[in-house]
Motif scaffolding. Structure first.
Motif, PDB file in Angstrom:
ATOM      1  N   ASN A  31       2.406   1.694  -3.433  1.00 19.81           N
ATOM      2  CA  ASN A  31       1.422   2.200  -4.400  1.00 19.81           C
ATOM      3  C   ASN A  31       1.128   3.685  -4.184  1.00 19.81           C
ATOM      4  N   SER A  32       0.970   4.071  -2.916  1.00 19.19           N
ATOM      5  CA  SER A  32       0.610   5.471  -2.637  1.00 19.19           C
ATOM      6  C   SER A  32       1.756   6.422  -2.951  1.00 19.19           C
ATOM      7  N   GLU A  33       3.002   5.970  -2.764  1.00 15.96           N
ATOM      8  CA  GLU A  33       4.163   6.835  -2.998  1.00 15.96           C
ATOM      9  C   GLU A  33       4.812   6.599  -4.359  1.00 15.96           C
ATOM     10  N   LYS A  79       0.833  -1.206   0.000  1.00 15.57           N
ATOM     11  CA  LYS A  79       0.000   0.000   0.000  1.00 15.57           C
ATOM     12  C   LYS A  79       0.869   1.258   0.000  1.00 15.57           C
TER      13      LYS A  79
END
Length: 371
Positions: free
Chosen positions: A53-55, A50
């Motif tokens: 994916n977010s960064e 996660k």
């Protein structure tokens, strides 16, 4: 079928069953965080994905050490965001400045063997050809100990300019890859191997072969050719996984930046630091004690709480004990490691982009302060 044959088959089946059970148990062992909590490996991997994916972190190689042993090792994401070639546990990353602490370990081995004296001026071994006239006398104070603790006054990189010292050696702190390379040249001269492939072979004989870091190297080779992942620039575009024209030529042992490795191999070095393997106990004491104490206005102390530098690692006081740490930044590759002897805990992370600070911040929110 005779009785002895039946017994042999039964024993084989029992051994296979036991190995299966042990492997299943090993897979189910939780990761213990610094705050004493346990987290399932599957949960940790899910949360790391996660964060990636977010960064927008393309690929990662990561190890967590509990009780001086690797309890978590994952290789996640992709080597190249355009081709989606997956990262695996054999994928190799640039270590960047994680080169420095393992080079320091090598230097301490050379000191133990009497190759050089940590407190003898380096110019007596090898005069530096690029010192500015006004710094000529002061530079003669520089020793290997000052290099490892970043007390030389050398700039980080000289960029083919004459070196003018920022202060009298031994009196202050200035992070310097240039000084590390000078020390590498000194060792190369003393051992009669220069500062290219033969110095890498000496390093591998003394360090990586001993620690079982089979594919870790400061020099380009065929294994890197087929296993190195792509870097990614600040815009998220792939850069290269081979030698780049105008950059590192792959033949020079860059003590400050050219180590190539991955998390499980580099973790063997961190475990050696935790378990005090490969050097005398007194040498480890010398290596991890604070040689450079930061003043209150030092940016590293103000921004991240680092208190000083040993011989290879930076130091930071935490409620869990003294953290010994080092960052690595080649821009399209970044790396990080830390260990806390009191907790028998360590972390190694390699990524193929420039998002390490963001990753460490979110990882710390998940499993306790890692930086």
């Amino acid at each position: 079928m005779n009785i002895s044959k039946k017994i042999q088959i039964c024993l084989t089946m029992i051994i296979l069953y036991c190995l299966t059970v042990l492997n299943a148990c090993a897979q189910s062992i939780d990761v213990t965080t610094l705050n004493g909590k346990n987290i399932k490996k599957e949960k940790l991997t899910s949360e790391i994905k996660k964060i990636m994916n977010s960064e927008k972190i393309p690929g990662l190689s990561m190890v967590i050490i509990n009780d001086n042993k690797v309890v978590y090792h994952e290789a996640l994401g992709v080597s190249n965001i355009k081709t989606n070639i997956p990262v695996d546990k054999q994928s190799i990353f640039e270590g960047a400045s994680l080169s420095k602490p393992i080079f320091a370990y090598f230097v301490m081995k050379m000191a133990e063997k009497g190759v050089l004296d940590l407190d003898k001026p380096l110019y007596e071994y090898l005069p530096h050809p690029g010192i500015s006239p006004e710094s000529m006398e002061a530079y003669k104070l520089i020793t290997a100990r000052m290099v490892l603790a970043h007390q030389t006054g050398f700039p980080n990189h000289a960029n083919n300019q004459l070196i003018k010292l920022a202060f009298t050696p031994g009196t202050d702190f200035m992070y310097s890859g240039e000084a590390y390379q000078y020390l590498a040249a000194v060792i190369g001269i003393l051992k009669g191997v220069g500062f290219k492939e033969q110095l890498n072979e000496l390093f591998r004989d003394e360090v990586t072969h001993t620690l079982g870091m089979t594919h870790s190297t400061f020099i380009w080779n065929d294994y890197l050719e087929s296993h190195k992942v792509f870097g990614h620039n600040s815009k998220g575009n792939p850069t290269s996984n081979t030698l780049v024209e105008g950059g590192w030529n792959g033949k020079t042992f860059n003590a400050y930046s050219s180590l190539h490795s991955e998390a499980s191999e580099y973790a063997k070095f961190i475990i050696a630091m935790l378990k005090r393997e490969g050097l005398n106990n007194e040498t480890f004491d010398d290596m991890i004690k604070e040689h450079t104490h930061f003043s209150n206005d030092n940016p590293l102390k103000q921004q991240v709480g680092q208190t000083g530098w040993g011989l290879g690692f930076a130091q930071k006081s935490t409620k869990y004990g003294v953290m010994h740490l080092h960052t690595g930044n080649n821009h399209d590759f970044q790396a990080y490691t830390m260990f806390i002897p009191k907790q028998k805990y360590g972390l190694v992370v390699f990524i193929n982009c420039d998002k390490m600070p963001l990753f460490l911040e979110k990882l710390s929110n998940l499993i306790g302060p890692q930086f």
